[in-house]
Design a protein around this motif. Structure first.
Motif, PDB file in Angstrom:
ATOM      1  N   ILE A  77       0.811  -1.343  -0.035  1.00 12.37           N
ATOM      2  CA  ILE A  77       0.096   0.324   0.123  1.00 12.37           C
ATOM      3  C   ILE A  77       1.099   1.248  -0.561  1.00 12.37           C
ATOM      4  O   ILE A  77       2.218   1.273   0.806  1.00 12.37           O
ATOM      5  N   GLN A  78       0.348   1.982  -0.564  1.00 12.02           N
ATOM      6  CA  GLN A  78       1.406   3.243  -0.567  1.00 12.02           C
ATOM      7  C   GLN A  78       1.376   4.087   0.280  1.00 12.02           C
ATOM      8  O   GLN A  78       0.344   4.133   0.886  1.00 12.02           O
ATOM      9  N   GLY A  79       2.842   4.280   0.997  1.00 16.07           N
ATOM     10  CA  GLY A  79       3.480   4.602   2.650  1.00 16.07           C
ATOM     11  C   GLY A  79       3.927   3.938   2.912  1.00 16.07           C
ATOM     12  O   GLY A  79       4.754   3.668   4.045  1.00 16.07           O
ATOM     13  N   GLN A  80       4.142   2.448   2.776  1.00 14.15           N
ATOM     14  CA  GLN A  80       4.041   1.411   3.343  1.00 14.15           C
ATOM     15  C   GLN A  80       6.150   1.066   3.889  1.00 14.15           C
ATOM     16  O   GLN A  80       6.300   1.944   2.777  1.00 14.15           O
ATOM     17  N   TYR A  81       7.000   0.568   4.017  1.00 13.32           N
ATOM     18  CA  TYR A  81       8.029   0.121   4.626  1.00 13.32           C
ATOM     19  C   TYR A  81       7.990  -1.026   4.479  1.00 13.32           C
ATOM     20  O   TYR A  81       7.528  -2.277   4.933  1.00 13.32           O
ATOM     21  N   LEU A  82       9.684  -1.451   4.341  1.00 12.99           N
ATOM     22  CA  LEU A  82      10.141  -2.742   4.429  1.00 12.99           C
ATOM     23  C   LEU A  82      11.009  -3.109   5.032  1.00 12.99           C
ATOM     24  O   LEU A  82      11.794  -2.400   6.023  1.00 12.99           O
ATOM     25  N   THR A  83      10.954  -3.893   5.888  1.00 17.88           N
ATOM     26  CA  THR A  83      11.751  -4.345   6.679  1.00 17.88           C
ATOM     27  C   THR A  83      13.026  -5.051   6.814  1.00 17.88           C
ATOM     28  O   THR A  83      12.443  -6.724   6.530  1.00 17.88           O
ATOM     29  N   PHE A  84      14.313  -5.051   6.601  1.00 18.23           N
ATOM     30  CA  PHE A  84      15.926  -5.728   5.836  1.00 18.23           C
ATOM     31  C   PHE A  84      16.015  -6.263   7.364  1.00 18.23           C
ATOM     32  O   PHE A  84      16.100  -6.032   7.612  1.00 18.23           O
TER      33      PHE A  84
ATOM     34  N   GLY B 102       1.710  17.280   1.785  1.00 15.94           N
ATOM     35  CA  GLY B 102       2.821  16.830   1.742  1.00 15.94           C
ATOM     36  C   GLY B 102       3.412  17.307   2.273  1.00 15.94           C
ATOM     37  O   GLY B 102       3.424  18.434   1.340  1.00 15.94           O
ATOM     38  N   PHE B 103       4.115  17.134   3.606  1.00 19.78           N
ATOM     39  CA  PHE B 103       5.326  17.603   3.732  1.00 19.78           C
ATOM     40  C   PHE B 103       5.927  16.273   3.986  1.00 19.78           C
ATOM     41  O   PHE B 103       6.772  15.075   4.468  1.00 19.78           O
ATOM     42  N   ALA B 104       7.468  16.856   3.285  1.00 26.20           N
ATOM     43  CA  ALA B 104       8.686  15.744   3.081  1.00 26.20           C
ATOM     44  C   ALA B 104      10.017  16.655   3.605  1.00 26.20           C
ATOM     45  O   ALA B 104       9.672  18.035   3.772  1.00 26.20           O
ATOM     46  N   GLY B 105      10.939  15.776   4.545  1.00 29.77           N
ATOM     47  CA  GLY B 105      12.520  16.729   4.767  1.00 29.77           C
ATOM     48  C   GLY B 105      12.999  15.823   4.165  1.00 29.77           C
ATOM     49  O   GLY B 105      13.403  13.939   4.494  1.00 29.77           O
ATOM     50  N   GLY B 106      14.378  16.047   3.340  1.00 30.56           N
ATOM     51  CA  GLY B 106      15.540  15.234   2.828  1.00 30.56           C
ATOM     52  C   GLY B 106      14.733  13.605   2.452  1.00 30.56           C
ATOM     53  O   GLY B 106      14.285  13.703   1.595  1.00 30.56           O
ATOM     54  N   SER B 107      15.266  12.383   3.281  1.00 34.37           N
ATOM     55  CA  SER B 107      15.082  11.270   2.610  1.00 34.37           C
ATOM     56  C   SER B 107      13.741  10.306   3.905  1.00 34.37           C
ATOM     57  O   SER B 107      13.036   9.850   2.271  1.00 34.37           O
ATOM     58  N   GLY B 108      12.844  11.549   4.288  1.00 35.85           N
ATOM     59  CA  GLY B 108      11.972  11.060   4.204  1.00 35.85           C
ATOM     60  C   GLY B 108      10.437  11.726   3.199  1.00 35.85           C
ATOM     61  O   GLY B 108       9.095  11.405   3.495  1.00 35.85           O
ATOM     62  N   ILE B 109      11.241  11.713   1.993  1.00 32.14           N
ATOM     63  CA  ILE B 109       9.733  11.614   1.076  1.00 32.14           C
ATOM     64  C   ILE B 109       9.804  10.410   0.265  1.00 32.14           C
ATOM     65  O   ILE B 109       8.347  10.487  -0.464  1.00 32.14           O
ATOM     66  N   THR B 110      10.832  10.039   0.802  1.00 40.73           N
ATOM     67  CA  THR B 110      10.644   8.083   0.336  1.00 40.73           C
ATOM     68  C   THR B 110       8.675   8.081  -0.125  1.00 40.73           C
ATOM     69  O   THR B 110       7.900   7.432  -0.418  1.00 40.73           O
ATOM     70  N   PRO B 111       8.202   7.564   1.393  1.00 43.42           N
ATOM     71  CA  PRO B 111       7.070   7.319   1.502  1.00 43.42           C
ATOM     72  C   PRO B 111       6.404   8.271   1.143  1.00 43.42           C
ATOM     73  O   PRO B 111       5.107   8.130   0.346  1.00 43.42           O
TER      74      PRO B 111
ATOM     75  N   GLY C 109       2.658  -0.864   7.705  1.00 41.27           N
ATOM     76  CA  GLY C 109       2.599   0.530   8.261  1.00 41.27           C
ATOM     77  C   GLY C 109       1.276   0.777   7.454  1.00 41.27           C
ATOM     78  O   GLY C 109       0.741   0.175   6.879  1.00 41.27           O
ATOM     79  N   SER C 110       0.641   1.855   8.355  1.00 37.78           N
ATOM     80  CA  SER C 110      -0.947   2.241   7.921  1.00 37.78           C
ATOM     81  C   SER C 110      -0.233   4.068   7.723  1.00 37.78           C
ATOM     82  O   SER C 110      -1.220   4.052   7.548  1.00 37.78           O
ATOM     83  N   PHE C 111       0.615   4.696   7.040  1.00 35.76           N
ATOM     84  CA  PHE C 111       0.934   5.885   6.581  1.00 35.76           C
ATOM     85  C   PHE C 111       0.691   6.471   5.648  1.00 35.76           C
ATOM     86  O   PHE C 111       1.016   6.234   4.361  1.00 35.76           O
ATOM     87  N   HIS C 112      -1.103   6.122   4.900  1.00 31.18           N
ATOM     88  CA  HIS C 112      -1.824   6.110   3.827  1.00 31.18           C
ATOM     89  C   HIS C 112      -3.029   6.569   3.832  1.00 31.18           C
ATOM     90  O   HIS C 112      -3.625   6.347   4.801  1.00 31.18           O
ATOM     91  N   THR C 113      -3.500   7.170   3.030  1.00 33.61           N
ATOM     92  CA  THR C 113      -5.240   6.887   3.233  1.00 33.61           C
ATOM     93  C   THR C 113      -5.585   6.004   2.039  1.00 33.61           C
ATOM     94  O   THR C 113      -5.595   6.248   0.817  1.00 33.61           O
TER      95      THR C 113
ATOM     96  N   SER D 145      14.736  -0.481   9.154  1.00 34.34           N
ATOM     97  CA  SER D 145      13.035  -0.342   7.438  1.00 34.34           C
ATOM     98  C   SER D 145      13.585   0.629   7.050  1.00 34.34           C
ATOM     99  O   SER D 145      13.780   1.541   7.210  1.00 34.34           O
ATOM    100  N   TYR D 146      13.219   0.380   5.232  1.00 36.58           N
ATOM    101  CA  TYR D 146      13.123   1.455   4.302  1.00 36.58           C
ATOM    102  C   TYR D 146      12.021   1.764   3.605  1.00 36.58           C
ATOM    103  O   TYR D 146      11.401   1.040   3.315  1.00 36.58           O
ATOM    104  N   SER D 147      11.405   3.347   3.620  1.00 39.28           N
ATOM    105  CA  SER D 147      10.218   3.023   2.844  1.00 39.28           C
ATOM    106  C   SER D 147      10.376   3.286   1.696  1.00 39.28           C
ATOM    107  O   SER D 147      11.284   3.176   0.954  1.00 39.28           O
TER     108      SER D 147
END
Length: 173
Positions: free
Chosen positions: A37-44, A117-126, A101-105, A56-58
């Protein structure tokens, strides 16, 4: 207990000096487990000097991109992020849990919403995953993005964001 699956690195793209985007392909029939789902992440997970490390990376791909991608920015002193930026290559294998993750609508094709949407640096990924999916799945919606960085040279996905702005002229600001 969550189960890890093997992912093959199918592409490694340097986006800025200290960040990479990894394109990944699930192995052993695990494709549906990595339907995100858009906004989720993977844990490696990976062992470094005999110790298991999990990070974890988005996911930065949109739902309709047809690929699974994560963006990894190198962190000073970061074991996993440094290794990923310096050593990973096409054909390498990674272990990852299915998307979380549940960072989506929820999205609805007939909706005409205004997203901010607000993002800073690598926070742009999700946020990039959400933005791309909104623009393709809700053709009547608009998206405004506020994205802060230290400098122009540190903007992850700069070209991609400019291309999206041009593609969705009037819908993405």
């Amino acid at each position: 207990m969550s189960r890890f699956h093997t992912l093959t690195v199918t592409n490694v793209q340097k986006t800025i000096r200290d960040a990479v985007v990894l394109t990944l392909s699930p192995e052993d029939g695990a494709f549906e487990k990595f339907d995100f789902i858009q906004g989720q992440y993977l844990t490696f997970r990976r062992e470094f000097d005999g110790q298991e490390l999990r990070r974890s990376y988005s996911i930065c791909a949109g739902k309709d991109d047809g690929i699974l991608q994560v963006g990894i920015k190198r962190v000073d002193g970061g074991t996993f992020s440094t290794w990923a930026n310096e050593n990973l290559k096409v054909g390498d294998k990674l272990e990852a849990m299915p998307p979380s993750g549940s960072f989506h609508t929820p999205l609805h094709e007939v909706e005409a919403k205004s997203y901010l949407g607000f993002a800073g640096g690598s926070g742009i990924t999700p946020v990039l995953s959400i933005l791309k999916t909104v623009l393709t799945r809700e053709p009547n919606s608009q998206f405004a993005l506020v994205y802060a960085n230290r400098g122009v040279s540190s903007i992850m996905f700069r070209e991609e964001l400019e291309d999206l702005k041009n593609l969705y002229l009037g819908r993405l600001t």
